[in-house]
Design an enzyme around this catalytic site. Structure first.
Site: not given
Length: 436
Positions: A101, A104, A271
């Site tokens: 990201h 990050d 997830h």
């Protein structure tokens, strides 16, 4: 270059199944041929930047436990230190890819201009690292969920200025990913959802999200990015309900907004289980609907009701997912990214290596099991035989639209049909899988 952070650890070797060395692969052998293709090219393993180098070991009851020098402050100097440690880690572990990201890898500041300046420097160093090590970018993404401006979402925010800020972030990271040779770009709707419908206009928010995704696709083509745009489903956390609940929900969303030919799925194991599915189910659904893209490989804890992001250790789970992936022709631009973090008490630098080694060995064992399933052919034969009646005769006539409901009613009466059920042989097949 700075001094090595992992200076006591060398390149991780392959030592075979009999090895007891925790800093060696027992099953992951990059050049081993599996169904005529190198193991490394089948799995396309990636290390994630966020959990591996950014997570400080916090939980809701305690502060960080890790002692990483670059975590002392969110400065560009520390971001550069973190980048050097990251590429040292990639090279010593021997992975072909990494993911990140924007938040990050650089301090983004409070304005787009501040983030531009930091990311320009990091992109320069990242390009040097890629050229020096040969480790490539699997995908980049923008963090549209951590900053307080995104407390009500990015694309679904009630404030259009927040929408515009989020769009600027995505455009910047998509362009950066393109310049760095990234093979995908991921969109995870970390706060694209709601905590209560009392303050939420769901239709408006979904329309905003559809428009945002269309803008991303338009920009992809405008800049000439040839990679794949991916959406990562998750049912909840941090919101009570997220609009990208699971693979089927995202599929319906993409079809509604005319994006089903432009965007595919980045599926995560934890997830999937939070959504009440198995990982195998989500993989099979994506393949059945032409949406398979890439995978975040991890696991949850069945005794916890949240996203624990632990490293995978279930060979059978990996094998079943890889069986579907290989049967569908294998990965293209996607890979298996370790979106997983070491536990809060695993504070030694070598624990980062041990965790990834175990995860890569799990994938390797799963791949070899899937290879045996495919070569043996018994699973595929059973499924094909079970549905054989649909390939010709009555079944083919039904699917091709040559008979209507009235025709079928007449046929059933005229032939005095008395169909007998056939065993699904579930226990036999489960035992068969265990033998692989």
């Amino acid at each position: 270059m700075t001094a090595p952070y992992f200076e006591t650890i060398g390149r991780i070797p392959f030592k075979g199944p009999e090895s007891d060395d925790p800093l060696a692969f027992r099953h992951y052998e990059p050049d081993r041929l599996v169904l005529g293709k190198r193991m490394e090219d089948h799995l396309r393993v990636a290390v994630c930047w966020w959990h591996t180098f950014c997570w400080p070991g916090v939980d809701m009851f305690g502060a960080g436990t890790f002692d990483r020098p670059w975590q002392a402050a969110d400065t560009l100097e520390n971001a550069e230190l973190k980048l050097h440690a990251a590429f040292e880690f990639f090279e010593k572990l021997g992975v072909p890819f990494f993911c990140f990201h924007d938040a990050d890898v650089a301090p983004l500041g409070e304005t787009i201009a501040e983030g531009d300046a930091s990311l320009a420097r990091i992109e320069e160093l990242m390009r040097d690292g890629i050229d020096r090590t040969g480790v490539k970018l699997l995908w980049g993404t923008a963090n549209l969920f951590s900053h307080r401006r995104y407390m009500a979402g990015g694309a679904t925010n009630p404030d259009p200025e927040v929408f515009a800020f989020a769009a600027a972030q995505v455009a910047r990271v998509l362009e950066m990913t393109h310049r760095l040779g990234g093979e995908n770009y991921v969109l995870w709707g970390g706060r694209e959802g709601y905590d209560t419908l009392l303050n939420t206009d769901m239709k408006r928010e979904l329309d905003q999200l559809g428009r945002f995704m269309s803008l991303v696709v338009e920009h992809k083509h405008r800049i000439g990015f040839k990679g794949t745009i991916l959406i990562e489903p998750k049912p909840m956390e941090p919101t009570k309900h997220q609009y990208d609940h699971d693979a089927a929900t995202v599929h319906a969303f993409l079809r509604k907004y005319g994006l089903e030919n432009e965007i595919k799925l980045n599926l995560e194991v934890n997830h999937a289980t939070l959504a009440g599915h198995s990982f195998e189910h989500e993989v099979a659904y994506a393949i059945a609907n032409g949406l398979m893209g890439s995978f975040d490989i991890n696991r949850g804890d069945p005794q916890n009701g949240w996203d624990t992001d632990q490293f995978p250790n279930d060979d059978r789970e990996a094998a079943l997912a890889l069986y579907h992936v290989l049967s569908a022709g294998g990965l293209t631009t996607g890979g298996f990214n370790f979106d997983a973090k070491v536990r809060r008490q695993s504070i030694d630098p070598e624990d980062l290596f041990i965790a990834h080694i175990g995860g890569m060995d799990t994938l390797a064992r799963g791949l070899l099991m899937a290879e045996r399933m495919i070569r043996d052919g018994k699973l595929a034969f059973h499924v094909a035989d079970r549905y054989a009646g649909w390939n010709e005769g009555l079944g083919a006539d039904i699917l091709d639209g040559r008979v209507g409901l009235g025709d079928l009613a007449k046929l059933a009466r005229d032939r005095n049909l008395k169909p007998e059920p056939r065993s699904g042989r579930q226990e036999y097949l489960e035992n068969l899988v265990n033998r692989y």
